[in-house]
Design a protein around this motif. Structure first.
Motif, PDB file in Angstrom:
ATOM      1  N   LYS A 167       8.080  16.835  12.371  1.00 38.97           N
ATOM      2  CA  LYS A 167       7.450  15.834  12.391  1.00 38.97           C
ATOM      3  C   LYS A 167       8.675  14.577  12.525  1.00 38.97           C
ATOM      4  O   LYS A 167       9.981  15.177  12.439  1.00 38.97           O
ATOM      5  N   GLY A 168       8.403  13.589  13.661  1.00 34.09           N
ATOM      6  CA  GLY A 168       9.590  12.540  13.210  1.00 34.09           C
ATOM      7  C   GLY A 168       9.116  11.993  14.798  1.00 34.09           C
ATOM      8  O   GLY A 168       7.706  12.012  15.091  1.00 34.09           O
ATOM      9  N   THR A 203      -5.262   6.114   9.234  1.00 39.27           N
ATOM     10  CA  THR A 203      -3.687   5.415   9.446  1.00 39.27           C
ATOM     11  C   THR A 203      -2.636   6.257  10.549  1.00 39.27           C
ATOM     12  O   THR A 203      -2.848   5.467  10.534  1.00 39.27           O
ATOM     13  N   LYS A 204      -2.812   7.424  10.892  1.00 37.52           N
ATOM     14  CA  LYS A 204      -1.887   7.768  12.094  1.00 37.52           C
ATOM     15  C   LYS A 204      -1.720   7.355  13.121  1.00 37.52           C
ATOM     16  O   LYS A 204      -3.507   6.937  13.551  1.00 37.52           O
ATOM     17  N   GLY A 205      -0.871   7.758  13.688  1.00 39.12           N
ATOM     18  CA  GLY A 205      -0.938   6.840  15.430  1.00 39.12           C
ATOM     19  C   GLY A 205       0.450   6.704  15.595  1.00 39.12           C
ATOM     20  O   GLY A 205       1.277   6.834  14.857  1.00 39.12           O
ATOM     21  N   VAL A 251      -1.815   2.139  14.256  1.00 39.20           N
ATOM     22  CA  VAL A 251      -0.354   3.041  13.494  1.00 39.20           C
ATOM     23  C   VAL A 251      -0.970   2.037  12.408  1.00 39.20           C
ATOM     24  O   VAL A 251      -0.853   0.542  12.146  1.00 39.20           O
ATOM     25  N   GLY A 252      -0.756   2.437  10.610  1.00 42.59           N
ATOM     26  CA  GLY A 252      -0.969   1.809   9.731  1.00 42.59           C
ATOM     27  C   GLY A 252      -1.989   1.891   8.982  1.00 42.59           C
ATOM     28  O   GLY A 252      -3.148   2.250   9.253  1.00 42.59           O
ATOM     29  N   PHE A 253      -1.648   1.304   7.657  1.00 43.91           N
ATOM     30  CA  PHE A 253      -2.408   0.720   6.568  1.00 43.91           C
ATOM     31  C   PHE A 253      -2.707  -1.048   6.770  1.00 43.91           C
ATOM     32  O   PHE A 253      -3.980  -0.546   5.490  1.00 43.91           O
ATOM     33  N   LEU A 269       0.688  -1.368  -0.416  1.00 42.80           N
ATOM     34  CA  LEU A 269      -0.019  -0.085   0.275  1.00 42.80           C
ATOM     35  C   LEU A 269       0.752   0.766  -0.084  1.00 42.80           C
ATOM     36  O   LEU A 269       0.528   2.671  -0.425  1.00 42.80           O
ATOM     37  N   ILE A 270       2.023   0.932   0.805  1.00 38.83           N
ATOM     38  CA  ILE A 270       2.540   2.191   0.377  1.00 38.83           C
ATOM     39  C   ILE A 270       3.528   2.555  -0.507  1.00 38.83           C
ATOM     40  O   ILE A 270       4.272   3.961  -1.234  1.00 38.83           O
ATOM     41  N   ILE A 294       7.323   5.499   6.886  1.00 33.82           N
ATOM     42  CA  ILE A 294       5.887   6.083   6.669  1.00 33.82           C
ATOM     43  C   ILE A 294       4.946   4.444   7.426  1.00 33.82           C
ATOM     44  O   ILE A 294       3.868   5.227   7.488  1.00 33.82           O
ATOM     45  N   HIS A 295       5.517   3.566   7.042  1.00 35.64           N
ATOM     46  CA  HIS A 295       4.763   2.534   7.871  1.00 35.64           C
ATOM     47  C   HIS A 295       4.777   2.912   9.145  1.00 35.64           C
ATOM     48  O   HIS A 295       3.241   2.646  10.212  1.00 35.64           O
ATOM     49  N   ALA A 296       5.141   2.751  10.329  1.00 29.95           N
ATOM     50  CA  ALA A 296       5.679   3.577  11.778  1.00 29.95           C
ATOM     51  C   ALA A 296       5.030   5.065  11.858  1.00 29.95           C
ATOM     52  O   ALA A 296       4.506   4.862  13.084  1.00 29.95           O
ATOM     53  N   ALA A 297       4.860   5.929  11.328  1.00 37.00           N
ATOM     54  CA  ALA A 297       4.228   7.271  11.426  1.00 37.00           C
ATOM     55  C   ALA A 297       2.060   7.548  10.759  1.00 37.00           C
ATOM     56  O   ALA A 297       2.428   7.928  11.322  1.00 37.00           O
ATOM     57  N   GLY A 298       2.162   5.823  10.048  1.00 36.21           N
ATOM     58  CA  GLY A 298       0.732   5.730   9.628  1.00 36.21           C
ATOM     59  C   GLY A 298       0.594   7.107   8.047  1.00 36.21           C
ATOM     60  O   GLY A 298      -0.994   7.741   8.555  1.00 36.21           O
ATOM     61  N   ASP A 299       2.124   7.192   7.581  1.00 40.01           N
ATOM     62  CA  ASP A 299       1.247   9.060   7.397  1.00 40.01           C
ATOM     63  C   ASP A 299       2.044   9.164   6.296  1.00 40.01           C
ATOM     64  O   ASP A 299       3.607   9.692   5.878  1.00 40.01           O
ATOM     65  N   VAL A 300       1.431   9.080   4.941  1.00 45.19           N
ATOM     66  CA  VAL A 300       2.263   9.301   3.056  1.00 45.19           C
ATOM     67  C   VAL A 300       2.598  10.395   3.030  1.00 45.19           C
ATOM     68  O   VAL A 300       4.113  10.498   2.170  1.00 45.19           O
ATOM     69  N   GLU A 301       2.430  11.472   4.083  1.00 47.90           N
ATOM     70  CA  GLU A 301       3.465  12.671   3.828  1.00 47.90           C
ATOM     71  C   GLU A 301       4.331  12.963   4.374  1.00 47.90           C
ATOM     72  O   GLU A 301       4.979  13.852   4.132  1.00 47.90           O
ATOM     73  N   ALA A 314       3.899  14.228  18.006  1.00 44.58           N
ATOM     74  CA  ALA A 314       3.614  14.157  16.601  1.00 44.58           C
ATOM     75  C   ALA A 314       4.269  15.305  16.187  1.00 44.58           C
ATOM     76  O   ALA A 314       4.425  14.918  15.235  1.00 44.58           O
ATOM     77  N   GLY A 315       5.274  16.032  16.377  1.00 43.32           N
ATOM     78  CA  GLY A 315       5.092  16.753  15.600  1.00 43.32           C
ATOM     79  C   GLY A 315       4.331  17.608  14.387  1.00 43.32           C
ATOM     80  O   GLY A 315       4.767  18.129  13.854  1.00 43.32           O
ATOM     81  N   ASP A 316       3.596  17.143  15.187  1.00 46.80           N
ATOM     82  CA  ASP A 316       1.708  17.517  13.765  1.00 46.80           C
ATOM     83  C   ASP A 316       0.885  18.224  14.240  1.00 46.80           C
ATOM     84  O   ASP A 316      -0.188  17.529  14.309  1.00 46.80           O
TER      85      ASP A 316
END
Lengths: 211, 211
Positions: A189-190, B188-190, B162-164, A17-18, A39-46, B42-44
């Motif tokens: 972010k991070g 998906t975030k977390g 978290v995740g997809f 999916l990523i 991306i997997h660890a954050a669940g965030d494609v951004e 999350a810095g988000d």
């Protein structure tokens, strides 16, 4: 309720999916793994457009870990997230001193964060190591000072502190350094799972290359 | 290079910078702390519109923790991130069985994730506790099954896997449950620091209310 329960199937599907989000980027296979795991660890494609990896960073990180290099982290959560069994199979260990009473005393006396004091205390031991910072901008600033002023040379700095005070600036300073290979993320972010994910991606590449 | 090195000053400044992003939302003071700590971890700031907290969740979570409730987590990183000294001051402890060899054996035999097997093994002990899930959708699905089918009643579920694969669905199922108060995030975030941040925000509120 139906959902995927097999760990391997979950991970495979997640990576599928990523993949579309990093397809257009000019990356080596190993760099793609670092991107995917972040991306997997954050669940965030951004994260895809804000990850910054210097030209040799993943290669140098993998070479160091394969050779048994240790990893130095700013906080316990990064240590917890790193696959320590895999790391130990190459001879490496993870060091984190944030909970060390001696560090707490030094930090208090100097009016600095414990993670800064911890990084300062590692000093020359960081040369040849992989540094993984997932929380404290102050820790990353201190590592960059050690590089600049004391000739310390980590093999690779994974510098992905998080937050609104200093994080973006410390990562910008890392990305502008020309002395040490780095993996980082632009902006605020991070976090610990992000830094650990980048390290684990490199560790898992070593296994793959042995298959 | 000049940067803020005092931990208290860093935290205060960070919370000031986050405040404008949650100003317009209709939240209690304690809920604002949960929002702020999640965004901080999350810095988000894009978390602000996707956090979902049921009407009594923060109140119930705080009451349970103040009364000495234990916390059950899916993974070690959530345990690491929780302020265990603060928790212990009220009598609580954190439980995580993901690295328990017995759980690993059960998971393998049943073809499920270790975090699902761990949550299943806690069973009725989850009643009255705070559940904190920061990684595995399968763990959250299992807790919801225990609530629905076995009458288990945590005081508050912090469910932010978290995740997809499954994460968004598991959090949607949590937000649709009417049996247990919850803190979650849409989509998906977390992640572990996000779940730990929500728990710590509640812990720190107890101190504040004693001042």
């Amino acid at each position: 309720m139906e959902f995927i329960k097999q760990p391997m199937a979950i991970e495979r599907r997640s990576m599928e999916l990523i993949a579309p989000y990093i397809e257009g980027l000019s990356l080596s296979e190993a760099e793609k793994k670092v991107y995917s795991r972040i991306i997997h660890a954050a669940g965030d494609v951004e994260y895809a457009p804000i990850i910054r990896i210097s030209e040799t960073a993943v290669e140098e990180g993998i070479a160091a870990l394969r050779g048994g290099a240790d990893i130095y982290t700013d906080v316990e959560m990064v240590r917890t997230g790193i696959n320590k069994r895999k790391l130990a199979s190459f001879g490496g260990a993870v060091h984190c001193r944030i909970q060390d009473p001696e560090i707490a005393a030094q930090a208090k006396a100097q009016g600095v964060t414990r993670s800064l004091a911890a990084m300062r205390s590692f000093g020359a031991a960081l040369t040849g190591s992989v540094v993984a910072i997932g929380n404290a901008p102050t820790a990353l600033f201190e590592v960059l000072r050690l590089v600049r002023e004391e000739g310390v040379r980590p093999a690779c700095i994974v510098g992905i502190p998080v937050g609104f005070v200093g994080a973006a600036d410390s990562k910008k300073a890392l990305a502008e350094n020309r002395l040490v290979p780095y993996i980082t993320v632009e902006g605020t972010k991070g976090g610990s799972p992000i830094a650990a994910a980048a390290v684990n991606a490199m560790l898992y590449e070593i296994d793959n290359s042995r298959d």
